[in-house]
Design an enzyme around this catalytic site. Structure first.
Site, PDB file in Angstrom:
ATOM      1  N   HIS A  91      11.020  63.302  18.455  1.00  0.00           N
ATOM      2  CA  HIS A  91      12.545  62.562  17.519  1.00  0.00           C
ATOM      3  C   HIS A  91      12.333  62.620  17.279  1.00  0.00           C
ATOM      4  O   HIS A  91      13.772  61.552  16.846  1.00  0.00           O
ATOM      5  CB  HIS A  91      11.785  61.054  18.739  1.00  0.00           C
ATOM      6  CG  HIS A  91      11.752  60.728  20.360  1.00  0.00           C
ATOM      7  ND1 HIS A  91      12.619  60.887  21.497  1.00  0.00           N
ATOM      8  CD2 HIS A  91      11.104  59.983  20.840  1.00  0.00           C
ATOM      9  CE1 HIS A  91      12.340  60.253  21.962  1.00  0.00           C
ATOM     10  NE2 HIS A  91      11.365  59.760  22.086  1.00  0.00           N
TER      11      HIS A  91
ATOM     12  N   TRP B 130      -1.023  45.286 -16.062  1.00  0.00           N
ATOM     13  CA  TRP B 130       0.344  46.033 -14.823  1.00  0.00           C
ATOM     14  C   TRP B 130       1.400  45.660 -14.800  1.00  0.00           C
ATOM     15  O   TRP B 130       1.495  44.583 -15.112  1.00  0.00           O
ATOM     16  CB  TRP B 130      -0.086  45.359 -13.302  1.00  0.00           C
ATOM     17  CG  TRP B 130       0.402  46.714 -12.720  1.00  0.00           C
ATOM     18  CD1 TRP B 130      -0.450  47.454 -11.851  1.00  0.00           C
ATOM     19  CD2 TRP B 130       1.241  46.367 -11.742  1.00  0.00           C
ATOM     20  NE1 TRP B 130       0.760  48.187 -10.983  1.00  0.00           N
ATOM     21  CE2 TRP B 130       1.772  47.622 -10.852  1.00  0.00           C
ATOM     22  CE3 TRP B 130       2.340  45.451 -11.664  1.00  0.00           C
ATOM     23  CZ2 TRP B 130       2.719  47.158 -10.138  1.00  0.00           C
ATOM     24  CZ3 TRP B 130       3.493  45.361 -10.897  1.00  0.00           C
ATOM     25  CH2 TRP B 130       2.984  46.712  -9.983  1.00  0.00           C
TER      26      TRP B 130
ATOM     27  N   CYS C 188      -2.726  41.759 -13.441  1.00  0.00           N
ATOM     28  CA  CYS C 188      -2.567  42.049 -14.562  1.00  0.00           C
ATOM     29  C   CYS C 188      -4.588  40.439 -14.593  1.00  0.00           C
ATOM     30  O   CYS C 188      -4.503  40.246 -13.616  1.00  0.00           O
ATOM     31  CB  CYS C 188      -1.837  40.828 -15.515  1.00  0.00           C
ATOM     32  SG  CYS C 188      -0.595  42.140 -15.712  1.00  0.00           S
TER      33      CYS C 188
ATOM     34  N   ARG D 224      -7.644  44.862 -11.672  1.00  0.00           N
ATOM     35  CA  ARG D 224      -6.099  44.244 -11.284  1.00  0.00           C
ATOM     36  C   ARG D 224      -5.177  44.543 -12.319  1.00  0.00           C
ATOM     37  O   ARG D 224      -3.651  44.331 -12.089  1.00  0.00           O
ATOM     38  CB  ARG D 224      -6.056  42.505 -12.282  1.00  0.00           C
ATOM     39  CG  ARG D 224      -7.367  42.040 -11.179  1.00  0.00           C
ATOM     40  CD  ARG D 224      -7.605  41.121 -12.325  1.00  0.00           C
ATOM     41  NE  ARG D 224      -6.549  39.351 -11.356  1.00  0.00           N
ATOM     42  CZ  ARG D 224      -6.203  39.251 -11.118  1.00  0.00           C
ATOM     43  NH1 ARG D 224      -7.443  38.961  -9.383  1.00  0.00           N
ATOM     44  NH2 ARG D 224      -5.305  38.681 -10.279  1.00  0.00           N
TER      45      ARG D 224
ATOM     46  N   LYS E  94      -5.108  46.974  -7.809  1.00  0.00           N
ATOM     47  CA  LYS E  94      -6.288  45.547  -6.666  1.00  0.00           C
ATOM     48  C   LYS E  94      -5.358  44.673  -6.257  1.00  0.00           C
ATOM     49  O   LYS E  94      -4.676  44.575  -5.159  1.00  0.00           O
ATOM     50  CB  LYS E  94      -7.824  45.625  -6.860  1.00  0.00           C
ATOM     51  CG  LYS E  94      -8.109  45.124  -5.861  1.00  0.00           C
ATOM     52  CD  LYS E  94      -8.657  46.222  -4.608  1.00  0.00           C
ATOM     53  CE  LYS E  94      -9.215  46.077  -3.650  1.00  0.00           C
ATOM     54  NZ  LYS E  94      -9.338  47.231  -2.889  1.00  0.00           N
TER      55      LYS E  94
ATOM     56  N   LYS F 121      -3.916  55.598   2.454  1.00  0.00           N
ATOM     57  CA  LYS F 121      -4.983  56.119   1.954  1.00  0.00           C
ATOM     58  C   LYS F 121      -5.036  57.747   0.811  1.00  0.00           C
ATOM     59  O   LYS F 121      -4.901  57.209  -0.038  1.00  0.00           O
ATOM     60  CB  LYS F 121      -6.487  56.187   2.482  1.00  0.00           C
ATOM     61  CG  LYS F 121      -7.226  54.783   3.334  1.00  0.00           C
ATOM     62  CD  LYS F 121      -7.674  54.214   2.167  1.00  0.00           C
ATOM     63  CE  LYS F 121      -6.869  52.865   2.195  1.00  0.00           C
ATOM     64  NZ  LYS F 121      -6.926  51.795   2.203  1.00  0.00           N
TER      65      LYS F 121
ATOM     66  N   GLU G  95      -2.265  57.254  -1.633  1.00  0.00           N
ATOM     67  CA  GLU G  95      -2.874  56.091  -2.351  1.00  0.00           C
ATOM     68  C   GLU G  95      -3.492  56.508  -3.348  1.00  0.00           C
ATOM     69  O   GLU G  95      -3.114  56.284  -4.588  1.00  0.00           O
ATOM     70  CB  GLU G  95      -3.808  54.897  -1.941  1.00  0.00           C
ATOM     71  CG  GLU G  95      -3.849  53.813  -2.682  1.00  0.00           C
ATOM     72  CD  GLU G  95      -4.039  53.125  -1.896  1.00  0.00           C
ATOM     73  OE1 GLU G  95      -4.892  52.793  -0.871  1.00  0.00           O
ATOM     74  OE2 GLU G  95      -3.833  51.449  -2.229  1.00  0.00           O
TER      75      GLU G  95
ATOM     76  N   ASN H 126      -0.870  36.084 -16.770  1.00  0.00           N
ATOM     77  CA  ASN H 126      -1.195  37.123 -15.669  1.00  0.00           C
ATOM     78  C   ASN H 126       0.054  36.423 -15.104  1.00  0.00           C
ATOM     79  O   ASN H 126      -0.165  34.901 -14.582  1.00  0.00           O
ATOM     80  CB  ASN H 126      -2.297  36.669 -14.960  1.00  0.00           C
ATOM     81  CG  ASN H 126      -1.915  37.901 -13.795  1.00  0.00           C
ATOM     82  OD1 ASN H 126      -1.204  38.013 -13.131  1.00  0.00           O
ATOM     83  ND2 ASN H 126      -3.251  36.700 -12.765  1.00  0.00           N
ATOM     84  N   GLY H 127       1.392  37.534 -14.126  1.00  0.00           N
ATOM     85  CA  GLY H 127       2.232  37.120 -13.447  1.00  0.00           C
ATOM     86  C   GLY H 127       3.869  37.141 -14.112  1.00  0.00           C
ATOM     87  O   GLY H 127       3.620  38.153 -15.284  1.00  0.00           O
TER      88      GLY H 127
ATOM     89  N   GLU I  36      -2.633  53.894   8.382  1.00  0.00           N
ATOM     90  CA  GLU I  36      -3.600  53.463   7.626  1.00  0.00           C
ATOM     91  C   GLU I  36      -4.814  54.983   6.598  1.00  0.00           C
ATOM     92  O   GLU I  36      -4.368  55.339   5.056  1.00  0.00           O
ATOM     93  CB  GLU I  36      -5.274  52.623   7.806  1.00  0.00           C
ATOM     94  CG  GLU I  36      -5.927  52.543   7.121  1.00  0.00           C
ATOM     95  CD  GLU I  36      -6.165  51.614   5.903  1.00  0.00           C
ATOM     96  OE1 GLU I  36      -4.535  51.127   5.936  1.00  0.00           O
ATOM     97  OE2 GLU I  36      -6.656  51.299   4.744  1.00  0.00           O
TER      98      GLU I  36
HETATM   99  O1  M6R Z   1      -5.026  41.459  -1.055  1.00  0.00           O
HETATM  100  P1  M6R Z   1      -4.190  41.914   0.151  1.00  0.00           P
HETATM  101  O2  M6R Z   1      -5.305  42.840   1.194  1.00  0.00           O
HETATM  102  O3  M6R Z   1      -4.067  41.140   0.073  1.00  0.00           O
HETATM  103  O4  M6R Z   1      -3.630  43.056  -0.389  1.00  0.00           O
HETATM  104  C1  M6R Z   1      -3.033  44.165   0.245  1.00  0.00           C
HETATM  105  C2  M6R Z   1      -2.603  45.249   0.074  1.00  0.00           C
HETATM  106  O5  M6R Z   1      -1.864  45.573  -1.998  1.00  0.00           O
HETATM  107  C3  M6R Z   1      -3.030  46.594  -0.256  1.00  0.00           C
HETATM  108  O6  M6R Z   1      -3.987  46.501   1.735  1.00  0.00           O
HETATM  109  C4  M6R Z   1      -2.842  47.643  -0.842  1.00  0.00           C
HETATM  110  O7  M6R Z   1      -2.264  48.284   0.087  1.00  0.00           O
HETATM  111  C5  M6R Z   1      -4.379  48.917  -0.983  1.00  0.00           C
HETATM  112  N1  M6R Z   1      -4.234  49.211  -2.433  1.00  0.00           N
HETATM  113  C6  M6R Z   1      -4.500  49.425   0.374  1.00  0.00           C
HETATM  114  O8  M6R Z   1      -5.006  50.273  -0.030  1.00  0.00           O
END
Ligand code: M6R
Length: 610
Positions: free
Chosen positions: A506, A76, A2, A27, A605, A487, A490, A101-102, A483
């Protein structure tokens, strides 16, 4: 998660609030709302489901809404689905509005108590109890500031709030516990926001609130108090960010912009940290030498993409004789540990506000780990403030939810840390000079890898009708495969998994068929022959492979094997280079799938809830 914005000015602040919300959309973006004190000293509120654009449309239909004091929110969802009634600002009565926010952890008991007093709830959120609590204090004679002060004493959890009252039309009270909040200072106008990017078009001067702080913006007066309510002088800081750095410019998406910015981001992260042949240890902070001399082992803690950077670094540290453990923050914080002696806790985070990582760091300190160091992209963030040593990644603002340049710059920063600790183990001066020279080559090599984009764009077509993908890697490239899979899932919503290539036999081999593309990275390292054997195991079972291979591996196209040559690089920087084509692939697959690349569904984010 948020984002919140607020303002007290002598002009109509609605455009400022909306512009701020657009910058904070990263956010959270499932609903949004705004409330202002209007010229008749009434509160006007508009809320809408969906992204900020929907709120803008709703405001276009209500052109009379204007005000000089107001708050706004992009949500969010945590408690309650994304509906208009759950969108912020929340009100108690018609003269008090609040954004948050929280999470309020004790919202259930507060809700029960308030219901017993006759409050009727309009939403399913945990937030509404806060505004009701403030309402009760005001009803008993408190002004807005004192009502907020009393209320936050009764709240458990991590949050940041902004509150306005039609009875005190030039006042905005904010408070933070756990979640970030900054105060922007303009000429005769003051602002509040979750981060500085929201306010760069109106000011560059900020007070960064400390955890527990309360801010009273009353006309042009700004008073900051600590958690005990004592007035405090916080230093006014001038942001070096430019408004353009958080704009899209010529790019179609922030993710693409940020992929293309990586060579500059890496060069900036190296600048001032290395000499011709060596590392400048003071880059980590004044106490770095003493802390590093005392360090016998490393514990890395992070989430998501940042966790993957940590996994790569484990290989790097242990190669130089430095024992290293890596753990996902949400796991680290909630289990019992056998605490090693002289262990440096290293947190990795783009935002510096990820609540799991912050809580894990607090837990590590509580149970007796040694010093702490953070590698972070957000100056003034909570992690930076909580850590003994800091190495900033100078990636610049990362807006796309899918992390790209933050990851590659974290890897660069980790290489610097590996060199610093390696010096105390197996690293000779000659070896250090070689590693530094390889780092210097990185920006040019990254730009070379980005030139693969047209080929990758064509390959992305193959994913248009796919539902599953497997990523394979070995050694330092297993985390790169992880990674790549993160990506892809996501932003394109294709199910993707990553395995160490040697683990295929395995179990995962059973999944292989012509309908599930298998993507592998093949650097020219000592594991290449084993990887080639694993690739053959997939082909033998009818699997279709796409391999990003160092040109010197001399792998060639065959039936069911597409090879994309990547310029040859030293193994110390190969994980950084091989990340680039995987980022580009996921971006172009997402374009084909038509998803919202920068704001994928259900995500945000900055993850400031547990
Ligand atoms: O701000 P941070 O690096 O602590 O965030 C960690 C994860 O939330 C962040 O890397 C998330 O996995 C990304 N959206 C991946 O692309």
């Amino acid at each position: 998660m948020c984002g919140i914005v607020g303002a007290v000015a002598k002009r109509n602040i609605l455009p400022i609030l909306l512009n701020g919300l657009r910058k904070l959309e990263y956010r959270g973006y499932d609903s949004a709302g705004v409330a202002v004190v209007n010229a008749e000293d009434q509160i006007s509120r508009i809320r809408s489901v969906g992204k900020i654009i929907e709120l803008e449309k709703a405001l276009d239909r209500a052109p009379d809404i204007q005000g000089t004091t107001g708050i706004a929110h992009t949500r969010w969802a945590t408690h309650g689905p994304p509906t208009e009634s759950n969108a912020h600002p929340h009100m108690s009565g018609s003269r008090l509005a609040l954004v948050c926010n929280g999470i309020v952890e004790n919202h259930e008991s507060l809700r029960l108590a308030q219901k017993a007093k006759g409050f009727e709830f309009q939403s399913d959120t945990d937030t509404e109890v806060i505004v009701n609590e403030i309402y009760q204090h005001i009803a008993q004679g408190a002004d807005l500031l004192n009502a907020v002060k009393s209320t936050i004493k009764s709240l458990q959890g991590a949050f940041a709030i902004g509150v306005i009252s039609a009875d005190e039309p030039y006042r905005l009270v904010g408070a933070r516990r756990g979640s970030p909040l900054v105060v922007g200072v303009g000429k005769d106008e003051t602002f509040l926001a979750s981060d500085m990017s929201a306010l760069l078009s109106v000011t560059k001067d900020f007070f960064i609130l400390d955890d527990g702080d309360i801010v009273d913006i009353n006309g042009t007066n700004v008073t900051i108090m600590d958690q005990l309510g004592q007035p405090q002088q916080r230093q006014l800081k001038t942001s070096t960010l430019t408004a353009e750095s958080v704009e899209l410019g010529e790019h179609r998406h922030f993710m693409l912009k940020e992929i293309h910015e990586q060579s500059t981001a890496i060069a900036n992260t190296l600048e001032g940290r290395i000499t011709g042949t060596g590392l400048l240890e003071a880059s980590f902070g004044a106490d770095a030498t003493q802390v590093f001399d005392d360090t016998r082992a490393v514990q890395i803690i992070a989430c998501g993409t940042s966790y993957h950077a940590g996994l790569v670094a484990k290989y790097w540290f242990e190669e130089l004789g430095v024992p290293c453990q890596v753990e996902i923050a949400s796991e680290f914080r909630s289990r019992t540990h056998a605490v090693p002696d002289h262990c440096l806790v290293v947190t990795l985070s783009q935002s510096g506000e990820t609540i799991d990582t912050l809580s894990a760091l607090a837990e590590a300190k509580r149970i007796g780990y040694g010093s702490s160091l953070t590698i972070c992209n957000a100056p003034e963030s909570s992690l930076v403030r909580e850590s003994d040593l800091v190495l900033m990644t100078h990636a610049g603002p990362e807006i796309g939810v899918a992390s790209t340049k933050a990851f590659t710059t974290q890897l660069v920063a980790l290489r610097l840390l590996v060199i610093a600790l390696g010096r105390r183990r197996h690293l000779s001066m000659e070896h250090e000079a070689k590693l530094i020279a390889e780092l210097r080559e990185l920006p040019a090599k990254v730009d070379e890898a980005i030139k693969l984009e047209p080929i990758i764009k064509d390959i992305a077509e193959q994913f248009a009708d796919k539902h599953h993908t497997l990523f394979l890697g070995r050694g330092t490239h297993y985390p790169i495969a992880l990674e790549g899979a993160l990506k892809l899932k996501e932003i394109s919503y294709i199910h993707a998994e990553a395995y160490p290539a040697g683990e295929l036999k395995h179990g995962p081999l059973a999944l292989i068929d012509s309908d599930m593309p298998v993507i592998s990275v093949a650097p020219n390292d000592r594991l290449l022959d084993k990887l080639k054997a694993n690739i053959e195991e997939v082909r033998a079972r009818g699997g279709k492979l796409i391999v990003f291979a160092d040109v010197e591996t001399e792998m060639s196209e065959q039936k069911n094997l597409t090879v994309i040559n990547v310029a040859s690089v030293d193994s110390s920087i190969a994980p950084i280079i091989f990340t680039i084509p995987l980022q580009l692939l996921s971006y172009h697959v997402a374009l084909i799938k038509g998803t919202d690349v920068d704001k994928p569904r259900n995500l945000a984010k900055s993850v400031t809830v547990e």
